[in-house]
Design a protein around this motif. Sequence first.
Motif, PDB file in Angstrom:
ATOM      1  N   ARG A 100      28.416 -48.718 162.325  1.00  0.00           N
ATOM      2  CA  ARG A 100      29.481 -49.686 162.624  1.00  0.00           C
ATOM      3  C   ARG A 100      29.500 -50.878 161.670  1.00  0.00           C
ATOM      4  NH1 ARG A 100      30.106 -52.365 166.675  1.00  0.00           N
ATOM      5  NH2 ARG A 100      32.356 -52.095 166.890  1.00  0.00           N
ATOM      6  N   LEU A 101      28.879 -50.769 160.508  1.00  0.00           N
ATOM      7  CA  LEU A 101      28.995 -51.799 159.476  1.00  0.00           C
ATOM      8  C   LEU A 101      29.661 -51.201 158.243  1.00  0.00           C
ATOM      9  CD1 LEU A 101      25.658 -53.846 159.599  1.00  0.00           C
ATOM     10  CD2 LEU A 101      27.956 -54.668 160.104  1.00  0.00           C
ATOM     11  N   VAL A 102      30.598 -51.955 157.683  1.00  0.00           N
ATOM     12  CA  VAL A 102      31.393 -51.488 156.551  1.00  0.00           C
ATOM     13  C   VAL A 102      31.197 -52.456 155.387  1.00  0.00           C
ATOM     14  CG1 VAL A 102      33.721 -50.955 155.744  1.00  0.00           C
ATOM     15  CG2 VAL A 102      33.087 -50.524 158.148  1.00  0.00           C
ATOM     16  N   PRO A 103      30.878 -51.959 154.185  1.00  0.00           N
ATOM     17  CA  PRO A 103      30.758 -52.864 153.036  1.00  0.00           C
ATOM     18  C   PRO A 103      32.113 -53.427 152.637  1.00  0.00           C
ATOM     19  CG  PRO A 103      30.559 -50.576 152.339  1.00  0.00           C
ATOM     20  CD  PRO A 103      30.590 -50.554 153.834  1.00  0.00           C
ATOM     21  N   VAL A 104      32.109 -54.712 152.268  1.00  0.00           N
ATOM     22  CA  VAL A 104      33.342 -55.372 151.829  1.00  0.00           C
ATOM     23  C   VAL A 104      33.267 -55.733 150.353  1.00  0.00           C
ATOM     24  CG1 VAL A 104      34.838 -57.391 152.137  1.00  0.00           C
ATOM     25  CG2 VAL A 104      33.803 -56.274 154.141  1.00  0.00           C
ATOM     26  N   SER A 105      32.195 -56.451 149.947  1.00  0.00           N
ATOM     27  CA  SER A 105      32.124 -56.871 148.553  1.00  0.00           C
ATOM     28  C   SER A 105      30.685 -57.155 148.156  1.00  0.00           C
ATOM     29  CB  SER A 105      32.968 -58.127 148.316  1.00  0.00           C
ATOM     30  OG  SER A 105      32.465 -59.226 149.058  1.00  0.00           O
ATOM     31  N   TYR A 106      30.454 -57.127 146.851  1.00  0.00           N
ATOM     32  CA  TYR A 106      29.149 -57.427 146.245  1.00  0.00           C
ATOM     33  C   TYR A 106      29.428 -58.226 144.980  1.00  0.00           C
ATOM     34  CZ  TYR A 106      24.798 -56.602 143.616  1.00  0.00           C
ATOM     35  OH  TYR A 106      23.642 -56.756 142.892  1.00  0.00           O
ATOM     36  N   ALA A 107      28.769 -59.382 144.832  1.00  0.00           N
ATOM     37  CA  ALA A 107      29.028 -60.204 143.651  1.00  0.00           C
ATOM     38  C   ALA A 107      27.733 -60.845 143.186  1.00  0.00           C
ATOM     39  CB  ALA A 107      30.058 -61.283 143.968  1.00  0.00           C
ATOM     40  N   GLU A 108      27.452 -60.726 141.888  1.00  0.00           N
ATOM     41  CA  GLU A 108      26.325 -61.430 141.292  1.00  0.00           C
ATOM     42  C   GLU A 108      26.801 -62.811 140.866  1.00  0.00           C
ATOM     43  OE1 GLU A 108      24.661 -59.093 138.170  1.00  0.00           O
ATOM     44  OE2 GLU A 108      23.873 -57.564 139.536  1.00  0.00           O
ATOM     45  N   LEU A 109      26.364 -63.826 141.586  1.00  0.00           N
ATOM     46  CA  LEU A 109      26.770 -65.193 141.288  1.00  0.00           C
ATOM     47  C   LEU A 109      25.971 -65.761 140.118  1.00  0.00           C
ATOM     48  CD1 LEU A 109      27.058 -66.590 144.929  1.00  0.00           C
ATOM     49  CD2 LEU A 109      28.754 -65.325 143.577  1.00  0.00           C
ATOM     50  N   VAL A 110      24.682 -65.376 140.061  1.00  0.00           N
ATOM     51  CA  VAL A 110      23.791 -65.790 138.964  1.00  0.00           C
ATOM     52  C   VAL A 110      22.926 -64.598 138.628  1.00  0.00           C
ATOM     53  CG1 VAL A 110      21.946 -67.352 138.237  1.00  0.00           C
ATOM     54  CG2 VAL A 110      23.727 -68.177 139.797  1.00  0.00           C
ATOM     55  N   ASN A 111      22.732 -64.335 137.338  1.00  0.00           N
ATOM     56  CA  ASN A 111      21.809 -63.283 136.914  1.00  0.00           C
ATOM     57  C   ASN A 111      21.340 -63.622 135.504  1.00  0.00           C
ATOM     58  OD1 ASN A 111      20.316 -61.033 136.344  1.00  0.00           O
ATOM     59  ND2 ASN A 111      21.889 -59.563 136.983  1.00  0.00           N
ATOM     60  N   ASN A 112      20.219 -64.337 135.441  1.00  0.00           N
ATOM     61  CA  ASN A 112      19.675 -64.721 134.142  1.00  0.00           C
ATOM     62  C   ASN A 112      18.169 -64.488 134.127  1.00  0.00           C
ATOM     63  OD1 ASN A 112      18.442 -67.027 135.411  1.00  0.00           O
ATOM     64  ND2 ASN A 112      20.383 -68.142 135.195  1.00  0.00           N
ATOM     65  N   SER A 113      17.495 -65.001 133.147  1.00  0.00           N
ATOM     66  CA  SER A 113      16.069 -64.717 132.987  1.00  0.00           C
ATOM     67  C   SER A 113      15.198 -65.381 134.049  1.00  0.00           C
ATOM     68  CB  SER A 113      15.600 -65.177 131.601  1.00  0.00           C
ATOM     69  OG  SER A 113      15.805 -66.580 131.448  1.00  0.00           O
ATOM     70  N   SER A 114      15.733 -66.345 134.780  1.00  0.00           N
ATOM     71  CA  SER A 114      14.924 -67.055 135.763  1.00  0.00           C
ATOM     72  C   SER A 114      15.367 -66.858 137.200  1.00  0.00           C
ATOM     73  CB  SER A 114      14.917 -68.559 135.459  1.00  0.00           C
ATOM     74  OG  SER A 114      16.224 -69.090 135.511  1.00  0.00           O
ATOM     75  N   GLU A 115      16.621 -66.467 137.427  1.00  0.00           N
ATOM     76  CA  GLU A 115      17.113 -66.432 138.807  1.00  0.00           C
ATOM     77  C   GLU A 115      18.193 -65.380 138.988  1.00  0.00           C
ATOM     78  OE1 GLU A 115      18.259 -69.865 142.019  1.00  0.00           O
ATOM     79  OE2 GLU A 115      19.435 -69.832 140.166  1.00  0.00           O
ATOM     80  N   VAL A 116      18.223 -64.801 140.185  1.00  0.00           N
ATOM     81  CA  VAL A 116      19.299 -63.905 140.597  1.00  0.00           C
ATOM     82  C   VAL A 116      19.845 -64.417 141.929  1.00  0.00           C
ATOM     83  CG1 VAL A 116      19.956 -61.567 141.259  1.00  0.00           C
ATOM     84  CG2 VAL A 116      18.238 -61.921 139.474  1.00  0.00           C
ATOM     85  N   VAL A 117      21.158 -64.565 142.010  1.00  0.00           N
ATOM     86  CA  VAL A 117      21.812 -64.918 143.265  1.00  0.00           C
ATOM     87  C   VAL A 117      22.941 -63.920 143.495  1.00  0.00           C
ATOM     88  CG1 VAL A 117      23.039 -66.673 144.595  1.00  0.00           C
ATOM     89  CG2 VAL A 117      21.289 -67.367 142.929  1.00  0.00           C
ATOM     90  N   VAL A 118      22.885 -63.229 144.614  1.00  0.00           N
ATOM     91  CA  VAL A 118      23.851 -62.178 144.915  1.00  0.00           C
ATOM     92  C   VAL A 118      24.486 -62.468 146.278  1.00  0.00           C
ATOM     93  CG1 VAL A 118      24.154 -59.722 145.427  1.00  0.00           C
ATOM     94  CG2 VAL A 118      22.639 -60.434 143.574  1.00  0.00           C
ATOM     95  N   LYS A 119      25.791 -62.311 146.370  1.00  0.00           N
ATOM     96  CA  LYS A 119      26.484 -62.457 147.650  1.00  0.00           C
ATOM     97  C   LYS A 119      27.032 -61.106 148.080  1.00  0.00           C
ATOM     98  CE  LYS A 119      30.550 -64.568 148.157  1.00  0.00           C
ATOM     99  NZ  LYS A 119      31.550 -65.658 148.301  1.00  0.00           N
ATOM    100  N   VAL A 120      26.674 -60.704 149.305  1.00  0.00           N
ATOM    101  CA  VAL A 120      27.098 -59.422 149.857  1.00  0.00           C
ATOM    102  C   VAL A 120      27.856 -59.686 151.155  1.00  0.00           C
ATOM    103  CG1 VAL A 120      26.356 -57.189 150.757  1.00  0.00           C
ATOM    104  CG2 VAL A 120      25.098 -58.262 148.866  1.00  0.00           C
ATOM    105  N   VAL A 121      29.039 -59.115 151.276  1.00  0.00           N
ATOM    106  CA  VAL A 121      29.843 -59.274 152.484  1.00  0.00           C
ATOM    107  C   VAL A 121      30.016 -57.916 153.145  1.00  0.00           C
ATOM    108  CG1 VAL A 121      32.044 -60.049 153.462  1.00  0.00           C
ATOM    109  CG2 VAL A 121      31.072 -61.224 151.455  1.00  0.00           C
ATOM    110  N   THR A 122      29.719 -57.874 154.450  1.00  0.00           N
ATOM    111  CA  THR A 122      29.979 -56.688 155.251  1.00  0.00           C
ATOM    112  C   THR A 122      30.767 -57.111 156.491  1.00  0.00           C
ATOM    113  OG1 THR A 122      27.886 -56.902 156.464  1.00  0.00           O
ATOM    114  CG2 THR A 122      27.884 -55.518 154.492  1.00  0.00           C
ATOM    115  N   LYS A 123      31.321 -56.132 157.180  1.00  0.00           N
ATOM    116  CA  LYS A 123      32.036 -56.428 158.421  1.00  0.00           C
ATOM    117  C   LYS A 123      31.787 -55.306 159.413  1.00  0.00           C
ATOM    118  CE  LYS A 123      36.407 -54.240 157.046  1.00  0.00           C
ATOM    119  NZ  LYS A 123      37.875 -54.443 156.888  1.00  0.00           N
ATOM    120  N   THR A 124      31.967 -55.613 160.681  1.00  0.00           N
ATOM    121  CA  THR A 124      31.881 -54.567 161.689  1.00  0.00           C
ATOM    122  C   THR A 124      33.155 -53.727 161.626  1.00  0.00           C
ATOM    123  OG1 THR A 124      32.774 -56.108 163.348  1.00  0.00           O
ATOM    124  CG2 THR A 124      30.370 -55.892 163.194  1.00  0.00           C
ATOM    125  N   SER A 125      33.043 -52.479 162.015  1.00  0.00           N
ATOM    126  CA  SER A 125      34.164 -51.546 161.852  1.00  0.00           C
ATOM    127  C   SER A 125      35.359 -51.900 162.736  1.00  0.00           C
ATOM    128  CB  SER A 125      33.694 -50.113 162.156  1.00  0.00           C
ATOM    129  OG  SER A 125      33.126 -50.033 163.453  1.00  0.00           O
TER     130      SER A 125
END
Length: 224
Positions: A41-66
């Motif tokens: 009952r969970l559906v993927p909505v989006s995936y975005a790499e906000l930061v991806n460099n040699s020191s840090e990774v920040v990823v935003k993932v959005v899901t929703k209930t069906s």
Amino acid sequence: FQFPVGNEHLALGAWVSGYMVAYKVSGIDYVAYASSQSRSRLVPVSYAELVNNSSEVVVKVVTKTSDNLITLTQTFTFNRHDKFVDIQTDIANVSANAVTDVVFKSYADWDTDSDFSTNWDYDLSRNMIYAWKTRYTAIASSRVPDLMDIDGWSDYGQRNTIVNYPSGPVMGYDGLEILHFALGNLPAGGSTLVETIYGAGTSLADLQGAIDRGAKLRWLDISP
């Protein structure tokens, strides 16, 4: 989740790691979860790499209930030079009506140092359950869980959590850490935030340091 690189602590047998959300609408109970290779009952909505460099990774993932009632926005922050991943989970009611009795769970089957049979204990000051063999691994939270259990095998995919081991240590056990948050009711358009920190260390003190850096000691209040 590797520490050191090449040593995966969540990769043996029926390994499980993920989250669950439960809620009621007009008295009807709904449960949705994403647990490694299993999803309900969970559906993927989006995936975005906000930061991806040699020191840090920040990823935003959005899901929703069906049923399109709940949206979960998770922001993962990883300092490549440290030993923790911070996860900010925003749980939002995007429907036109209130949802009640919201529960969120975070959990992990720690097979620390590639061993089923690990040792387990609680660190209540950090809202943390940790497992260890040679190294130490844990999920902690800056928000006090309503329930914590070393044995979450029957609970990770359902609303209720039965605490089979209310205290530790528990030695030589194939456990599953579960942090259970009772979040109450969310009005239409309402949301709430849960922060969890996955950490690792060479010793308990090293793990605790990583968790403290991840949570930035937000659970402490200092006054005269």
